[in-house]
Design an enzyme around this catalytic site. Sequence first.
Site, PDB file in Angstrom:
ATOM      1  N   CYS A  49      72.742  20.824  82.608  1.00 26.98           N
ATOM      2  CA  CYS A  49      73.892  21.607  83.057  1.00 26.98           C
ATOM      3  C   CYS A  49      74.189  21.378  84.529  1.00 26.98           C
ATOM      4  CB  CYS A  49      73.623  23.093  82.870  1.00 26.98           C
ATOM      5  SG  CYS A  49      73.237  23.559  81.195  1.00 26.98           S
ATOM      6  N   ARG A  58      74.763  13.785  84.920  1.00 27.64           N
ATOM      7  CA  ARG A  58      73.562  14.531  84.537  1.00 27.64           C
ATOM      8  C   ARG A  58      73.425  14.665  83.019  1.00 27.64           C
ATOM      9  NH1 ARG A  58      72.041  18.201  88.985  1.00 27.64           N
ATOM     10  NH2 ARG A  58      71.393  19.784  87.512  1.00 27.64           N
ATOM     11  N   TRP A  79      74.795  21.512  78.938  1.00 25.22           N
ATOM     12  CA  TRP A  79      73.937  20.678  78.085  1.00 25.22           C
ATOM     13  C   TRP A  79      73.230  21.665  77.165  1.00 25.22           C
ATOM     14  CZ3 TRP A  79      68.430  19.846  77.732  1.00 25.22           C
ATOM     15  CH2 TRP A  79      68.071  18.659  77.090  1.00 25.22           C
ATOM     16  N   ASN A  93      72.571  27.604  84.990  1.00 26.11           N
ATOM     17  CA  ASN A  93      71.677  26.504  84.595  1.00 26.11           C
ATOM     18  C   ASN A  93      70.300  27.100  84.383  1.00 26.11           C
ATOM     19  OD1 ASN A  93      73.744  24.827  85.204  1.00 26.11           O
ATOM     20  ND2 ASN A  93      72.709  23.740  86.869  1.00 26.11           N
ATOM     21  N   GLY A  94      69.560  26.565  83.405  1.00 21.20           N
ATOM     22  CA  GLY A  94      68.200  27.051  83.186  1.00 21.20           C
ATOM     23  C   GLY A  94      68.091  27.735  81.837  1.00 21.20           C
ATOM     24  N   GLU A 115      58.173   1.139  79.166  1.00 18.21           N
ATOM     25  CA  GLU A 115      59.441   1.409  79.852  1.00 18.21           C
ATOM     26  C   GLU A 115      60.575   0.606  79.201  1.00 18.21           C
ATOM     27  OE1 GLU A 115      60.571   3.563  81.721  1.00 18.21           O
ATOM     28  OE2 GLU A 115      62.345   2.673  82.648  1.00 18.21           O
ATOM     29  N   LYS A 174      63.876   2.248  77.594  1.00 16.21           N
ATOM     30  CA  LYS A 174      65.253   1.878  77.975  1.00 16.21           C
ATOM     31  C   LYS A 174      66.070   1.552  76.734  1.00 16.21           C
ATOM     32  CE  LYS A 174      65.506   3.086  81.084  1.00 16.21           C
ATOM     33  NZ  LYS A 174      64.645   3.710  81.992  1.00 16.21           N
ATOM     34  N   GLU A 192      66.773   4.723  74.622  1.00 12.10           N
ATOM     35  CA  GLU A 192      67.655   5.668  75.322  1.00 12.10           C
ATOM     36  C   GLU A 192      69.129   5.287  75.195  1.00 12.10           C
ATOM     37  OE1 GLU A 192      65.915   7.555  79.399  1.00 12.10           O
ATOM     38  OE2 GLU A 192      65.935   5.384  79.334  1.00 12.10           O
ATOM     39  N   HIS A 244      45.351  -2.813  64.933  1.00 19.26           N
ATOM     40  CA  HIS A 244      44.873  -1.507  64.465  1.00 19.26           C
ATOM     41  C   HIS A 244      45.989  -0.672  63.847  1.00 19.26           C
ATOM     42  CE1 HIS A 244      40.988  -2.310  66.139  1.00 19.26           C
ATOM     43  NE2 HIS A 244      41.503  -2.536  67.334  1.00 19.26           N
ATOM     44  N   LYS A 273      70.140  13.587  82.944  1.00 21.11           N
ATOM     45  CA  LYS A 273      69.567  12.855  84.071  1.00 21.11           C
ATOM     46  C   LYS A 273      68.435  13.625  84.718  1.00 21.11           C
ATOM     47  CE  LYS A 273      69.439   9.552  87.060  1.00 21.11           C
ATOM     48  NZ  LYS A 273      68.804   8.337  86.519  1.00 21.11           N
TER      49      LYS A 273
HETATM   50  C1  G6P Z   1      65.021  12.627  82.310  1.00 18.82           C
HETATM   51  C2  G6P Z   1      65.773  11.354  82.647  1.00 18.82           C
HETATM   52  C3  G6P Z   1      64.788  10.205  82.813  1.00 18.82           C
HETATM   53  C4  G6P Z   1      63.732  10.569  83.836  1.00 18.82           C
HETATM   54  C5  G6P Z   1      63.022  11.879  83.486  1.00 18.82           C
HETATM   55  C6  G6P Z   1      62.131  12.348  84.620  1.00 18.82           C
HETATM   56  O1  G6P Z   1      64.486  12.527  81.037  1.00 18.82           O
HETATM   57  O2  G6P Z   1      66.713  11.028  81.646  1.00 18.82           O
HETATM   58  O3  G6P Z   1      65.493   9.042  83.239  1.00 18.82           O
HETATM   59  O4  G6P Z   1      62.790   9.536  83.901  1.00 18.82           O
HETATM   60  O5  G6P Z   1      63.996  12.892  83.267  1.00 18.82           O
HETATM   61  O6  G6P Z   1      62.939  12.623  85.733  1.00 18.82           O
HETATM   62  P1  G6P Z   1      62.452  12.634  87.227  1.00 18.82           P
HETATM   63  O7  G6P Z   1      63.678  13.020  88.017  1.00 18.82           O
HETATM   64  O8  G6P Z   1      61.367  13.662  87.312  1.00 18.82           O
HETATM   65  O9  G6P Z   1      61.965  11.266  87.566  1.00 18.82           O
END
Ligand code: G6P
Length: 617
Positions: A2, A27, A75, A99-100, A490, A494, A497, A513, A612
């Site tokens: 949010c 975000r 969100w 927010n929250g 990672e 990616k 996501e 395994h 984000k």
């Molecule tokens: C969200 C974002 C990720 C990020 C994660 C941790 O899930 O989409 O891209 O890696 O939060 O965020 P931070 O700001 O703590 O690195």
Amino acid sequence: MCGIVAAVGSDDVLPILLDGLKRLEYRGYDSAGVALVEAPGRLRRAREVGKVAALERRLSTAPLKGLTGVAHTRWATHGQPSQDNAHPHVSGRIAVVHNGIIENHHALKRELIAEGYTFTSDTDTEVVAHLIERELHRHGDLLGAVDAAVARLEGAYALGVIDADRPGRVIGARHGSPLVVGIGEEGYYLGSDPLALLSVTDRFLYLEDGDLVEATRTGCVVHEWDERGGKRSPAVREPMRYEHDDPSVGKDEFAHYMLKEIYEQPVAVANALEGRLGSDQVLIEAFGPRAGQLLGDTRQIHLVACGTSYHAGLVARYWIEELAGIPCQVEVASEYRYRDVVAPPGTLLLTLSQSGETADTLAALRHARARQGQTYVGALSICNVPGSSLVRESDLSLMTHAGPEIGVASTKAFTTQLTALMLLALALRQLHGGDGELTARLVHRLRYLPTLLGDALKLDADIARLAQRFSGYRHTLFLGRGAQMPIAQEGALKLKEISYIHAEAYAAGELKHGPLALIDASMPVVALAPMDGLLDKLKSNLQEVRARGGRLLVFADPESGLEAADGMTVVNVPACCRFLAPLVYTLPLQLLAYHVAVARSTDVDQPRNLAKSVTVE
Ligand code: G6P
């Protein structure tokens, strides 16, 4: 996650609110809304499911206008994305954006319904609106009403509140979710992050947990909560200037922010190194005045993070243990915070976060700080956002200087975190008696890292071609060994996501395994093969895949001896030393995910369901 924007100005604030919402789009959100006081006693709002553009279209046919307003991108957590659930929520003469998460909203809702309040949404936020409205009858004043209402809330919140009968004033409250006050020429503003307000100001007050703020067109007063005195008193929060460029200046020639940010990595990494390298060692004093003592006292590290930052932490474990001989345990924050962690004396809590506002990471920091002195020597954060909660609450912070990252899928924030972590590993090595020769060699190589990353980007066109083929698959396996294992994780993250292709990562040695059972021609396997002591072992693992008819895409060192063959595509990555290989091999994986997502026409910068900055649990 949010986003909040609120404004009180000398002219119509709707354009500022809408501009702020657009700046917060990165975000991640699913609906948007705005409420303005058009005249004393006349509160009007507009809410739409979907993008801010949909809200704008609606407002172009039915405009709102006013000097005081609140706006929000939602969100969904409680209740699906719908117009009724979108913020602002209204009760009587007040409108609220939030927010929250309000954890005790069920109990509060029962109480308010018993008193005659009617609920029109499934959100936790609506209880806040009704609570404030109720308190307004008791207190007669919005600030007092918000103060009394937040005293009833459990959970996390940042709030923006306006009162139709008393325009010219916005009340903000912060507890566990970020909120800043923007100081403008023509008014005062609230935003859940400074980016929201860069069109009107670059001066901000960062609110602290427990703060209430009352903003008018010409000023603001912050009231902090004094735990011991059990009352509020006015507090001083020093204005800070936002130092980065305004990212909304655009994507330049790039189709997406993500691609722009992938290409920014050579410069971002150079910025992360700037001023921190001496001729043959890392300049520990550049980390801050207490750094030498804190890192010198460190006997082991608990490294805590979420998402992509967690993967950076997993790479760092290899570096810190090998280069500094210091035990390093890495854990996702949502687990660490709820575990009875055993932290032996001399433990450094190291948190990694791009945003510095991730709720779980912050909670882990607070959990550890509560026990500081007995076991933890202190808390170090590696972060990209100065003034963020994580930075403010840590003993020491190492900024990554990546600049604002807009694409939800993290790219340059990750490689700059890795850069900062390599600097940290070397600093620990220096302080804990590691020999200087390897340190000097790595310092020298770090200087060339930006060039090396630039060379890796030259693979873009080749990877774009490969991605066309890849985009038809439904599942993918990523393999790596040693410090490349977290890079495989990672790469898989990616891909899932932004392209929504199911992707999993395995340590290549684990293939036999279990995951080997999945291998056939419809399951491509992406492998990372730099020159390191595990290359021969990895080659054997790749043979296991080929023998089962699997399709391999191998990113390999030019000297690896791996060559294209039936069922195996090899992409040569610029030659690099094994310590820096995790950074260099990250870039082709980012490009692969990017081009596959483009080929599948997904929303690359704002993938579905993701946010984000995750400021709720
Ligand atoms: C969200 C974002 C990720 C990020 C994660 C941790 O899930 O989409 O891209 O890696 O939060 O965020 P931070 O700001 O703590 O690195």
